[in-house]
Scaffold this motif. Structure first.
Motif, PDB file in Angstrom:
ATOM      1  N   ALA A 285       0.830  -1.208   0.000  1.00  0.00           N
ATOM      2  CA  ALA A 285       0.000   0.000   0.000  1.00  0.00           C
ATOM      3  C   ALA A 285       0.864   1.256   0.000  1.00  0.00           C
ATOM      4  O   ALA A 285       0.596   2.213  -0.746  1.00  0.00           O
ATOM      5  CB  ALA A 285      -0.929  -0.010   1.211  1.00  0.00           C
ATOM      6  N   SER A 286       1.904   1.288   0.835  1.00  0.00           N
ATOM      7  CA  SER A 286       2.782   2.458   0.898  1.00  0.00           C
ATOM      8  C   SER A 286       3.520   2.657  -0.421  1.00  0.00           C
ATOM      9  O   SER A 286       3.586   3.780  -0.943  1.00  0.00           O
ATOM     10  CB  SER A 286       3.786   2.296   2.039  1.00  0.00           C
ATOM     11  OG  SER A 286       4.693   3.375   2.081  1.00  0.00           O
ATOM     12  N   THR A 288       2.630   1.551  -3.372  1.00  0.00           N
ATOM     13  CA  THR A 288       1.683   1.874  -4.444  1.00  0.00           C
ATOM     14  C   THR A 288       1.334   3.360  -4.429  1.00  0.00           C
ATOM     15  O   THR A 288       1.228   4.001  -5.486  1.00  0.00           O
ATOM     16  CB  THR A 288       0.420   1.016  -4.319  1.00  0.00           C
ATOM     17  OG1 THR A 288       0.778  -0.368  -4.415  1.00  0.00           O
ATOM     18  CG2 THR A 288      -0.573   1.354  -5.421  1.00  0.00           C
ATOM     19  N   ARG A 289       1.122   3.924  -3.246  1.00  0.00           N
ATOM     20  CA  ARG A 289       0.838   5.367  -3.172  1.00  0.00           C
ATOM     21  C   ARG A 289       2.004   6.170  -3.749  1.00  0.00           C
ATOM     22  O   ARG A 289       1.799   7.156  -4.465  1.00  0.00           O
ATOM     23  CB  ARG A 289       0.573   5.777  -1.716  1.00  0.00           C
ATOM     24  CG  ARG A 289      -0.746   5.294  -1.166  1.00  0.00           C
ATOM     25  CD  ARG A 289      -1.062   5.979   0.159  1.00  0.00           C
ATOM     26  NE  ARG A 289      -0.087   5.647   1.185  1.00  0.00           N
ATOM     27  CZ  ARG A 289      -0.204   4.600   2.003  1.00  0.00           C
ATOM     28  NH1 ARG A 289      -1.250   3.800   1.909  1.00  0.00           N
ATOM     29  NH2 ARG A 289       0.724   4.372   2.927  1.00  0.00           N
ATOM     30  N   PHE A 290       3.208   5.761  -3.432  1.00  0.00           N
ATOM     31  CA  PHE A 290       4.387   6.448  -3.961  1.00  0.00           C
ATOM     32  C   PHE A 290       4.462   6.295  -5.476  1.00  0.00           C
ATOM     33  O   PHE A 290       4.774   7.257  -6.201  1.00  0.00           O
ATOM     34  CB  PHE A 290       5.642   5.879  -3.305  1.00  0.00           C
ATOM     35  CG  PHE A 290       6.874   6.706  -3.504  1.00  0.00           C
ATOM     36  CD1 PHE A 290       7.178   7.765  -2.662  1.00  0.00           C
ATOM     37  CD2 PHE A 290       7.748   6.433  -4.546  1.00  0.00           C
ATOM     38  CE1 PHE A 290       8.318   8.532  -2.843  1.00  0.00           C
ATOM     39  CE2 PHE A 290       8.893   7.186  -4.734  1.00  0.00           C
ATOM     40  CZ  PHE A 290       9.176   8.231  -3.885  1.00  0.00           C
ATOM     41  N   GLN A 292       1.941   5.755  -7.549  1.00  0.00           N
ATOM     42  CA  GLN A 292       0.866   6.539  -8.171  1.00  0.00           C
ATOM     43  C   GLN A 292       1.263   8.001  -8.331  1.00  0.00           C
ATOM     44  O   GLN A 292       0.896   8.649  -9.306  1.00  0.00           O
ATOM     45  CB  GLN A 292      -0.407   6.417  -7.343  1.00  0.00           C
ATOM     46  CG  GLN A 292      -1.070   5.049  -7.430  1.00  0.00           C
ATOM     47  CD  GLN A 292      -2.211   4.893  -6.447  1.00  0.00           C
ATOM     48  OE1 GLN A 292      -2.279   5.595  -5.421  1.00  0.00           O
ATOM     49  NE2 GLN A 292      -3.116   3.958  -6.717  1.00  0.00           N
ATOM     50  N   ALA A 293       2.038   8.498  -7.367  1.00  0.00           N
ATOM     51  CA  ALA A 293       2.443   9.897  -7.418  1.00  0.00           C
ATOM     52  C   ALA A 293       3.589  10.140  -8.392  1.00  0.00           C
ATOM     53  O   ALA A 293       3.648  11.206  -9.019  1.00  0.00           O
ATOM     54  CB  ALA A 293       2.846  10.368  -6.016  1.00  0.00           C
ATOM     55  N   HIS A 294       4.491   9.160  -8.536  1.00  0.00           N
ATOM     56  CA  HIS A 294       5.708   9.418  -9.294  1.00  0.00           C
ATOM     57  C   HIS A 294       5.940   8.469 -10.474  1.00  0.00           C
ATOM     58  O   HIS A 294       6.632   8.846 -11.424  1.00  0.00           O
ATOM     59  CB  HIS A 294       6.926   9.324  -8.359  1.00  0.00           C
ATOM     60  CG  HIS A 294       6.874  10.257  -7.202  1.00  0.00           C
ATOM     61  ND1 HIS A 294       7.033  11.628  -7.333  1.00  0.00           N
ATOM     62  CD2 HIS A 294       6.658  10.029  -5.874  1.00  0.00           C
ATOM     63  CE1 HIS A 294       6.929  12.196  -6.149  1.00  0.00           C
ATOM     64  NE2 HIS A 294       6.705  11.258  -5.245  1.00  0.00           N
ATOM     65  N   PRO A 296       3.299   6.347 -12.338  1.00  0.00           N
ATOM     66  CA  PRO A 296       2.015   5.706 -12.687  1.00  0.00           C
ATOM     67  C   PRO A 296       2.146   4.706 -13.835  1.00  0.00           C
ATOM     68  O   PRO A 296       1.356   3.769 -13.930  1.00  0.00           O
ATOM     69  CB  PRO A 296       1.130   6.903 -13.064  1.00  0.00           C
ATOM     70  CG  PRO A 296       2.081   8.011 -13.407  1.00  0.00           C
ATOM     71  CD  PRO A 296       3.268   7.805 -12.527  1.00  0.00           C
ATOM     72  N   GLN A 342       7.763   3.850   5.411  1.00  0.00           N
ATOM     73  CA  GLN A 342       8.213   4.944   4.549  1.00  0.00           C
ATOM     74  C   GLN A 342       9.056   4.399   3.399  1.00  0.00           C
ATOM     75  O   GLN A 342       9.873   3.494   3.602  1.00  0.00           O
ATOM     76  CB  GLN A 342       9.048   5.945   5.358  1.00  0.00           C
ATOM     77  CG  GLN A 342       8.304   6.594   6.498  1.00  0.00           C
ATOM     78  CD  GLN A 342       9.244   7.355   7.414  1.00  0.00           C
ATOM     79  OE1 GLN A 342       9.813   6.789   8.351  1.00  0.00           O
ATOM     80  NE2 GLN A 342       9.421   8.631   7.144  1.00  0.00           N
TER      81      GLN A 342
END
Length: 428
Positions: A285-286, A288-290, A292-294, A296, A342
């Motif tokens: 999850a952590s 994937t969020r990163f 998605q931001a940088h 995709p 992180q």
């Protein structure tokens, strides 16, 4: 690397204030015992302390020891850069007041030059400092010391009652002391570091476009207020793209050039600095969020894999890979997530899926061909992947790892590549 002074770091500001307070107190105490002028002692001590605080304060506590020292050939170019001018200016007041205090310009200049050499050596071998050893810094610091000593000498000649000693005897002694001191510092440092020749203007100096791309990428990862402290460009060589290396107090990035895409980065704490009990789902999850931001592009049609990192405070790696018709595509994205969740670092390769001819050689056929070509070796793994040849044309290829069975001598490992459309060995 003293731009961190202007980076709004409260830690650095406190370090400077504490260092100044301690140095002024010591300087005044020593001055009283030796009947030296207290004000000059305080000024000389405080500016020397400022030099140490500005050059040794750890701007990246998680960084390993670089164990590299860069030798610049173009000292004029390094001197005229903003960083070079800042290094010169840093040493001028320390040299000026130290010369007025000891009344020996040569001795003061030698002392501060050796101090700078010691600082560069410490930066090269000390982990957690986040600095780099560079002869350009030593040159610029020494030049600042010469300017400061020279100004004090000229002032002493114009003022009555002030005698500054600078004769041939002092020059001879100073030269011997400087040469001997540099030799001792080099002997203690060189065995532990790699000396890398560089050209400050042609090999590593970034142009306007590279600096702009570096700033854009750095702000995207670390926020709009993050300050870039160094941008270096390494030209393309051996059919590899060039790279732009960006560093700052908050981390570092490497960009491929001319695309400007980030390929590696240290973007968070090291695993040992942020331990925790991270689950596999939380790591994904952590990461994937990163992504998605940088990144995709890495999430479309790819598979995710996680692996725990032993003895790393609960950290895990998260990987994205993509396959088309069973062929591993060249894109990849790897992240290291600390035990506290992180993202610590990443490695990325953005390549659109190439159009490939159909792979007709099965894994069994590839294994049999490799075994027949290398008697005495056994295939330990096989992977069907897309690879580009020297002309940039993509092909499906089998990559097989082979080794001798245990107990047979001499032990050896082989990597065999076969064209997955023809079965022919690939040697280039």
């Amino acid at each position: 690397m003293i731009r961190a002074i202007f980076d709004n770091e409260s830690g650095l500001l406190w370090a400077i204030l504490v260092t100044l307070a301690v140095s002024v107190g010591l300087a005044v105490a020593i001055a009283r015992r030796r009947s030296a002028p207290p004000m000059l002692s305080a000024l000389a001590g405080s500016f020397t302390a400022l030099v140490l605080a500005a050059t040794l304060y750890p701007i990246h506590p998680g960084a390993p020891a670089p164990l590299v020292c860069t030798v610049q050939r173009d000292l004029v170019g390094a001197m005229s850069s903003p960083q070079g001018l800042m290094n010169i200016a840093l040493f001028v007041p320390a040299a000026f007041f130290t010369t007025l205090l000891v009344r020996r310009p040569v001795s003061a200049g030698v002392f501060l030059t050796l101090l700078s050499a010691t600082v560069e050596a410490i930066q090269a071998v000390t982990p957690g400092v986040g600095r780099s050893c560079d002869t350009a810094d030593l040159w610029n610091n020494a030049l600042g010391a010469v300017v400061g000593c020279g100004l004090a000498f000229l002032l002493g000649r114009r003022r009555s009652g002030t005698t500054l000693v600078a004769n041939r005897r002092d020059l001879a002694r100073g030269s011997l002391a400087l040469g001997g001191g540099i030799a001792v510092i080099a002997a203690a440092t060189v065995p532990f570091v790699t000396v890398v020749p560089a050209d400050a203007t042609e090999n590593t100096q970034a142009g306007p476009a590279q600096r702009a791309a570096a700033a854009t990428a750095f702000h995207a990862f670390f926020g709009p207020n993050a300050e870039v402290t160094s941008v270096q460009y390494v030209r393309a060589s051996f059919e590899q793209p060039g790279t732009v290396n960006v560093t700052g107090a908050t981390g570092s990035l490497t960009l491929a050039w001319p695309s400007g895409e980030p390929v590696t980065g240290l973007v968070g704490p090291l695993p040992a600095q942020a331990p925790g009990d991270l689950t596999e789902d939380a790591a994904v999850a952590s990461a994937t969020r990163f992504a998605q931001a940088h990144f995709p592009w890495a999430l479309a049609g790819s598979q995710t894999r996680t692996d725990p990192q032993p003895n790393s405070g609960g950290a895990r790696t998260v990987q994205w890979r993509s396959r088309v018709d069973g062929v591993l595509m060249p894109m990849r994205l790897d992240m290291l997530v600390t035990g506290s969740g992180q993202v610590s670092s990443f490695s990325a390769r953005h390549v659109d899926p190439p159009v490939l001819p159909k792979a007709t050689v099965t894994e069994e056929s590839a294994r049999n061909a490799a075994t027949a070509a290398h008697p005495g070796f056994a295939v330990t793994s096989a992977e069907l992947l897309a690879q580009a040849d020297r002309d940039g044309v993509w092909h499906p290829r089998w990559m097989l790892s082979m080794r001798r069975p245990e107990g047979q001598q001499p032990a050896a490992l082989l990597v065999v590549r076969l064209d997955a459309t023809t079965g022919a060995p690939v040697t280039t």
